[in-house]
Design an enzyme around this catalytic site. Structure first.
Site, PDB file in Angstrom:
ATOM      1  N   LYS A   1      -2.111   9.282  10.995  1.00 18.49           N
ATOM      2  CA  LYS A   1      -3.408   8.836  10.808  1.00 18.49           C
ATOM      3  C   LYS A   1      -3.726   8.150  12.219  1.00 18.49           C
ATOM      4  O   LYS A   1      -4.826   8.713  12.829  1.00 18.49           O
ATOM      5  CB  LYS A   1      -3.909   8.073   9.777  1.00 18.49           C
TER       6      LYS A   1
ATOM      7  N   ARG B   1      -8.891   2.789   0.692  1.00 18.38           N
ATOM      8  CA  ARG B   1      -7.128   2.903   0.172  1.00 18.38           C
ATOM      9  C   ARG B   1      -7.277   2.893  -1.291  1.00 18.38           C
ATOM     10  O   ARG B   1      -6.393   3.002  -1.941  1.00 18.38           O
ATOM     11  CB  ARG B   1      -6.624   1.924   0.885  1.00 18.38           C
TER      12      ARG B   1
ATOM     13  N   ARG C   1       9.022   4.594  14.386  1.00 19.02           N
ATOM     14  CA  ARG C   1       7.695   3.982  14.994  1.00 19.02           C
ATOM     15  C   ARG C   1       7.930   3.015  15.888  1.00 19.02           C
ATOM     16  O   ARG C   1       8.316   1.779  15.653  1.00 19.02           O
ATOM     17  CB  ARG C   1       6.599   3.808  14.071  1.00 19.02           C
TER      18      ARG C   1
ATOM     19  N   ARG D   1       6.529  -2.499  14.221  1.00 18.19           N
ATOM     20  CA  ARG D   1       5.766  -3.172  13.257  1.00 18.19           C
ATOM     21  C   ARG D   1       6.544  -4.018  12.291  1.00 18.19           C
ATOM     22  O   ARG D   1       7.785  -3.452  11.662  1.00 18.19           O
ATOM     23  CB  ARG D   1       4.611  -2.326  12.523  1.00 18.19           C
TER      24      ARG D   1
ATOM     25  N   ARG E   1       4.969   0.008   0.421  1.00 19.51           N
ATOM     26  CA  ARG E   1       3.777   0.720   0.841  1.00 19.51           C
ATOM     27  C   ARG E   1       3.654   2.024   0.362  1.00 19.51           C
ATOM     28  O   ARG E   1       2.327   2.504   0.078  1.00 19.51           O
ATOM     29  CB  ARG E   1       3.594   0.580   2.581  1.00 19.51           C
TER      30      ARG E   1
HETATM   31  P1  AMP Z   1      -2.100   0.566   8.303  1.00 20.70           P
HETATM   32  O1  AMP Z   1      -2.077  -0.175   9.843  1.00 20.70           O
HETATM   33  O2  AMP Z   1      -3.325   1.398   8.097  1.00 20.70           O
HETATM   34  O3  AMP Z   1      -0.576   1.270   7.995  1.00 20.70           O
HETATM   35  O4  AMP Z   1      -2.087  -0.858   7.506  1.00 20.70           O
HETATM   36  C1  AMP Z   1      -1.380  -1.647   7.449  1.00 20.70           C
HETATM   37  C2  AMP Z   1      -1.416  -2.621   6.347  1.00 20.70           C
HETATM   38  O5  AMP Z   1      -2.785  -3.277   6.281  1.00 20.70           O
HETATM   39  C3  AMP Z   1      -1.473  -2.192   4.895  1.00 20.70           C
HETATM   40  O6  AMP Z   1      -0.074  -1.814   4.503  1.00 20.70           O
HETATM   41  C4  AMP Z   1      -2.175  -2.867   4.078  1.00 20.70           C
HETATM   42  O7  AMP Z   1      -1.360  -4.183   3.907  1.00 20.70           O
HETATM   43  C5  AMP Z   1      -3.143  -3.409   5.074  1.00 20.70           C
HETATM   44  N1  AMP Z   1      -4.515  -2.471   5.000  1.00 20.70           N
HETATM   45  C6  AMP Z   1      -4.993  -1.889   5.896  1.00 20.70           C
HETATM   46  N2  AMP Z   1      -6.091  -1.234   5.698  1.00 20.70           N
HETATM   47  C7  AMP Z   1      -6.145  -1.512   4.445  1.00 20.70           C
HETATM   48  C8  AMP Z   1      -7.061  -1.267   3.236  1.00 20.70           C
HETATM   49  N3  AMP Z   1      -8.070  -0.339   3.618  1.00 20.70           N
HETATM   50  N4  AMP Z   1      -7.068  -1.822   1.946  1.00 20.70           N
HETATM   51  C9  AMP Z   1      -6.043  -2.669   1.982  1.00 20.70           C
HETATM   52  N5  AMP Z   1      -5.120  -3.140   2.656  1.00 20.70           N
HETATM   53  C10 AMP Z   1      -5.286  -2.712   3.895  1.00 20.70           C
END
Ligand code: AMP
Length: 214
Positions: free
Chosen positions: A12, A87, A126, A159, A170
């Site tokens: 994404k 999400r 990553r 990360r 996740r």
């Molecule tokens: P990402 O970078 O999109 O993989 O997001 C990393 C982490 O941020 C996720 O595992 C959640 O802990 C938090 N996070 C990001 N976007 C959301 C969302 N829309 N709702 C809830 N938690 C989020």
């Protein structure tokens, strides 16, 4: 409003960055916003970091406020690419209400599909540039020089939530909270599946070709 959707590791972020550059629409990554707040050690950032590092979702209240504020900025007048939001069904309902207030804007969900073995390979390999956020993969898309960004020579980092335990959590959160959005958007005729396998450039081509036809 384009929503880049898929399991963690589906690409994404990589694709949203590329399509944003190509189409000149802002890219809004909720994960990046949270990581930036954590880096600045704001109250919100530190609370979010504890959840993120474990692989748990941050609350809908917090996420909807962040996205509502960001989408009200002038650069999002003509739409945006959402990466990592919505999400949960609660977040999807919030976005529906928000878009209802904006004239002639509808959401289109682009569902990047990838098998679980590939997902794990992408997450475990990553690396991200600490300066510009460019995303690499040590197995699939390595930088020219180990751990160094091709674009600006900065150090790459892994990360904190790309470890085995957080990855498992996740993926569970994705299955439980996020997968129901597929049916939700499908029933609104607002979902399009995209094959998420292959080189990043080929996937970008697929996305751009589809968007040209839409
Ligand atoms: P990402 O970078 O999109 O993989 O997001 C990393 C982490 O941020 C996720 O595992 C959640 O802990 C938090 N996070 C990001 N976007 C959301 C969302 N829309 N709702 C809830 N938690 C989020």
């Amino acid at each position: 409003m384009l929503i880049f959707f898929g399991p963690p590791g589906a690409g994404k972020g990589t694709q949203a960055r590329a399509v944003s550059t190509e189409l000149g629409i802002p890219h809004i990554s909720t994960g990046d916003i949270l990581r930036e707040s954590a880096r600045k050690e704001t109250g919100l950032g530190l609370a979010a970091k504890a959840r993120m590092d474990k692989g748990d979702l941050v609350s809908d209240d917090v996420m909807c406020r962040i996205v509502g504020e960001r989408l009200s900025e002038p650069d999002c007048r003509n739409g945006a690419i959402l990466d990592g939001f919505p999400r949960t069904l609660g977040q999807a309902h919030f976005l529906d209400q928000l878009l209802e207030q904006r004239e002639s804007e509808r959401a289109l969900l682009l569902n990047l599909q990838l098998e679980q073995t590939q997902v794990i390979k992408r997450l475990a390999g990553r690396r991200v540039c600490s300066k510009c956020g460019e995303i690499y993969n040590v197995y699939l898309n390595p930088p020219r020089q180990d751990e160094i960004c091709d674009k600006d020579g900065s150090q790459l980092f892994q990360r904190p939530d790309d470890n085995e335990e957080a990855i498992r959590q996740r993926l569970l959160a994705y299955e439980r909270e996020t997968v129901p959005l597929i049916d939700y958007y499908r029933s609104k005729n607002a979902l399009h599946d995209i094959n998420g396998n292959g080189e990043p450039e080929a996937i970008t081509e697929r996305l751009l070709n589809f968007l040209k036809r839409t």
